[in-house]
Design a protein around this motif. Structure first.
Motif, mmCIF file in Angstrom:
data_model
loop_
_atom_site.group_PDB
_atom_site.id
_atom_site.type_symbol
_atom_site.label_atom_id
_atom_site.label_comp_id
_atom_site.label_asym_id
_atom_site.label_seq_id
_atom_site.Cartn_x
_atom_site.Cartn_y
_atom_site.Cartn_z
ATOM 1 N N UNK A 296 11.612 1.622 0.925
ATOM 2 C CA UNK A 296 10.324 1.239 1.509
ATOM 3 C C UNK A 296 10.098 -0.264 1.556
ATOM 4 N N UNK A 297 10.682 -1.025 0.609
ATOM 5 C CA UNK A 297 10.399 -2.463 0.635
ATOM 6 C C UNK A 297 11.216 -3.194 1.698
ATOM 7 N N UNK A 298 12.200 -2.515 2.281
ATOM 8 C CA UNK A 298 12.930 -3.129 3.407
ATOM 9 C C UNK A 298 12.019 -3.239 4.613
ATOM 10 N N UNK A 299 11.121 -2.285 4.738
ATOM 11 C CA UNK A 299 10.194 -2.301 5.862
ATOM 12 C C UNK A 299 8.834 -2.685 5.312
ATOM 13 N N UNK A 300 8.047 -3.364 6.110
ATOM 14 C CA UNK A 300 6.787 -3.846 5.561
ATOM 15 C C UNK A 300 5.590 -3.064 6.067
ATOM 16 N N UNK A 301 4.431 -3.449 5.575
ATOM 17 C CA UNK A 301 3.150 -2.987 6.091
ATOM 18 C C UNK A 301 3.047 -1.489 6.239
ATOM 19 N N UNK B 35 -6.553 -4.684 1.862
ATOM 20 C CA UNK B 35 -6.017 -3.658 2.758
ATOM 21 C C UNK B 35 -5.378 -4.280 3.986
ATOM 22 N N UNK B 36 -6.026 -5.325 4.493
ATOM 23 C CA UNK B 36 -5.512 -5.958 5.693
ATOM 24 C C UNK B 36 -4.140 -6.573 5.421
ATOM 25 N N UNK B 37 -4.047 -7.266 4.285
ATOM 26 C CA UNK B 37 -2.773 -7.890 3.942
ATOM 27 C C UNK B 37 -1.688 -6.855 3.717
ATOM 28 N N UNK B 38 -2.054 -5.777 3.012
ATOM 29 C CA UNK B 38 -1.000 -4.864 2.598
ATOM 30 C C UNK B 38 -0.558 -3.949 3.730
ATOM 31 N N UNK B 39 -1.417 -3.734 4.710
ATOM 32 C CA UNK B 39 -0.962 -2.910 5.818
ATOM 33 C C UNK B 39 -0.344 -3.775 6.903
ATOM 34 N N UNK B 40 -0.567 -5.090 6.826
ATOM 35 C CA UNK B 40 0.019 -5.994 7.809
ATOM 36 C C UNK B 40 -0.533 -5.772 9.207
ATOM 37 N N UNK C 121 0.850 -1.194 0.000
ATOM 38 C CA UNK C 121 0.000 0.000 0.000
ATOM 39 C C UNK C 121 0.884 1.242 0.000
ATOM 40 N N UNK C 122 1.270 1.668 -1.206
ATOM 41 C CA UNK C 122 2.096 2.868 -1.324
ATOM 42 C C UNK C 122 1.205 4.101 -1.296
#
Ligand SMILES: Nc1ncnc2c1ncn2[C@@H]1O[C@H](COP(=O)(O)OP(=O)(O)OP(=O)(O)O)[C@@H](O)[C@H]1O
Ligand SMILES: [Mg+2]
Lengths: 242, 316
Positions: free
Chosen positions: B103-108, B308-313, B55-56
């Protein structure tokens, strides 16, 4: 270390805060053997599996694979060496079909390739008819079998199965037993963690018993001493380690 | 839906857009050309959000990198629209790699925050150097620097805009269609479903996420560059947060089928926003929020919620 050992744990412990989940475990797994691992809830079996797979790092102790110290390697790096596993709660890619799940697993790891095609392993799992079904539509048991299939096709030298029979129907347990029996001809090492004592005993050459983080017994599946310890830790709830 | 049906559905809307072109009134031509360019952006965003589950909230910067890269090139280097287009895409690619690496080093939720801040940084830079960028006001590019100029002896401005937009849209749709069928596309979806599991099979998910981010950046930058080169204008407004939020809306409204959803969602939101703008003078975001509610009510709740749930973790 003799050349027939594929995996060696040397004094491995894992602490979560104050909880001693795994305590000073020494274990050698031989090339091509099926090693059973049993023990009551909370004994530390899953934690030990994760320490071998690399999703957890030991607090102390070392892990060797094929004679090489892999203690510092990540889960992915260990997959690249041929260490595959399944989870106590099956994990598959739910938006993909069964076929796609197997396809992306095929030869993704670094070990020997036991199966050449997705169709072959689907047949073995008894899931050929469901290849185009989305994984989210599968039953619990089918997901579990799929995850085992994914590990099998990934290319592995050591397979760690965490409670593969849990939640399976009677027919599925039989299927699983025949899959595991079939593996013995493939010279693959397997660590079989399960609560069904007879199931584990009938499939494994050696059986290890864990209780409260410790490996309290380890020996041939038919061994009287091992059987006594199993009875003790399960039936009487005694801590055989003390 | 089987593969063939999906392919037919995928290309049906672009086919309709091509067929109705001769009978379109001038305003509709103008409107649809704009929506087609924005849809290219929507597809790019969908690669990141819908396929990979990232979720960018910084994609406006990627759009703007394409727009500034192309537009400023025509002003300060050479008024050649084709090299300007390449410059725009290259700028967006470079920016998406930088943003993706961070940003892809850190998730959610951390990915969301990182992308948001990176985009705000670009926005502030654009405002700060307003002698070069024209700031919020923007700069109008020379007519000979636009893509429509070389065609002007034969085609009217709105016709060539429509043509360029349609061709770009078809390329973009074909790309996403091919991606969704490819092994890479399956791996992207696997990252969204269970990144750790994919890693445990021996895949480098950090590389996959970066690749997805870059691909998404190329799409977004192409849209931004065309925006500049078809409408002869660059402005910091396109780098603002609103331009990052809108694609989230398009993707959610468009539904789960990635081959058509972004286009459908982008068209629907813009058509309704356009109608409402006349009636209510309402802001596009208000209309957008209304649409999300409508979309949710229409039973898409579970799909959008899961994504949304998956992408925000926030829930594992
Ligand atoms: N991530 C964690 N954080 C804190 N404690 C944990 C964690 N994982 C496991 N534990 C604790 O470590 C101990 C061993 O747990 P583990 O899951 O390894 O046992 P197990 O033998 O697999 O049990 P079961 O048969 O129920 O699966 C338990 O007391 C458990 O609560
Ligand atoms: Mg367990």
């Amino acid at each position: 270390m003799s050349p027939s050992q594929i995996l060696s744990l040397r004094g491995v412990s894992k602490f979560f805060g104050g909880v001693q989940a795994v305590l000073d475990v020494y274990l050698d797994v031989l090339e091509g053997e099926m090693l059973g691992l049993i023990g009551p809830n909370g004994a530390g079996k899953s934690t030990l599996a994760k320490l071998i797979l690399g999703s957890l790092k030991p607090s102390t102790g070392k892990v060797f694979f094929g004679g090489r110290d892999i203690t510092g390697l990540s889960r992915r790096e260990r997959a690249g060496l041929g260490i595959a596993g399944t989870n106590q709660f099956p994990r598959v890619f739910s938006s993909l079909t069964l076929r796609e799940n197997l396809e992306i697993s095929l030869k993704s790891g670094g070990g020997k390739h036991l199966f050449e095609s997705v169709a072959e392993v689907a047949e073995l799992l008894g899931l050929s008819g469901l290849l185009e079904a989305q994984a989210s539509s599968l039953s619990h048991g089918q997901r579990r079998l799929l995850e085992i299939g994914m590990a099998l096709v990934s290319g592995s030298r050591l397979l760690v199965l965490d409670e593969p029979s849990q939640g399976l129907t009677g027919g599925e347990v039989e299927r699983l037993a025949s899959i595991l029996t079939g593996l013995s001809s493939k010279r693959l090492s397997v660590i079989l963690i399960d609560h069904r004592v007879d199931f584990v005993k009938s499939l494994s050459g050696r059986v290890g018993v864990m209780s409260k983080g410790r490996m309290v017994a380890l020996g041939p599946a038919g061994d009287k001493g091992v059987a006594d310890v199993i009875e003790e830790v399960y039936l009487r709830g005694l801590d055989a380690g003390d | 839906m089987n593969g063939l049906a999906r392919t037919i559905v995928t290309f049906s809307i672009p086919a309709v857009l091509a067929c109705i072109y001769p009978i379109l009134p001038e305003y509709a031509k103008f409107f649809l050309a704009r929506v087609m360019i924005l849809s290219v952006y929507a597809y790019g965003y969908a690669i990141c959000f819908q396929m990979l589950g990232m979720l960018s909230l910084g994609h406006a910067a990627l759009f703007a990198a394409g727009m500034y890269g192309a537009g400023l090139y025509t002003i300060y280097a050479s008024p050649s629209p084709l090299s300007a287009l390449l410059m725009g895409v290259a700028a967006a690619l470079a920016f998406s790699l930088a943003m993706g690496l961070l940003s892809t080093r850190v998730g959610g939720p951390f990915l969301t925050i990182t992308t948001l801040l990176a985009a705000q940084a670009l926005y502030l830079v654009a405002l700060h150097f307003n002698e070069i960028t024209g700031g919020e006001q923007g700069i109008v590019l020379g007519r000979e620097a636009t893509l429509v100029w070389p065609l002007s002896p034969w085609l009217g401005e709105s016709d060539s805009r429509y043509l360029f937009s349609l061709v770009t849209l078809v390329i973009a749709v074909t790309g996403v269609w091919a991606l969704s069928r490819s092994r890479l596309g399956k791996l992207f979806i696997a990252v969204r479903d269970d990144e750790e599991k994919l890693e445990s099979l021996g895949y480098n998910t950090a590389t996959l996420k970066l690749l997805g981010f870059a691909l998404s950046g190329v799409y977004s930058g192409t849209a931004g560059a065309l925006q500049a080169l078809l409408y002869s204008y660059v402005g910091a407004g396109y780098a603002g947060i609103l331009n990052s939020v809108e694609p989230v809306l398009w993707v959610l409204v468009g539904g789960p089928l990635i081959q058509v959803g972004p286009l459908l969602g982008c068209m629907l939101v813009n058509i309704i926003a356009d109608l409402a703008r006349g009636m209510l003078r309402g802001h596009v975001l208000i209309v957008g929020l209304g649409l999300v509610l409508i979309a949710f009510a229409a039973g898409r709740l579970s799909w959008a919620y899961r994504l949304l749930r998956r992408s925000t973790g926030l829930v594992s």
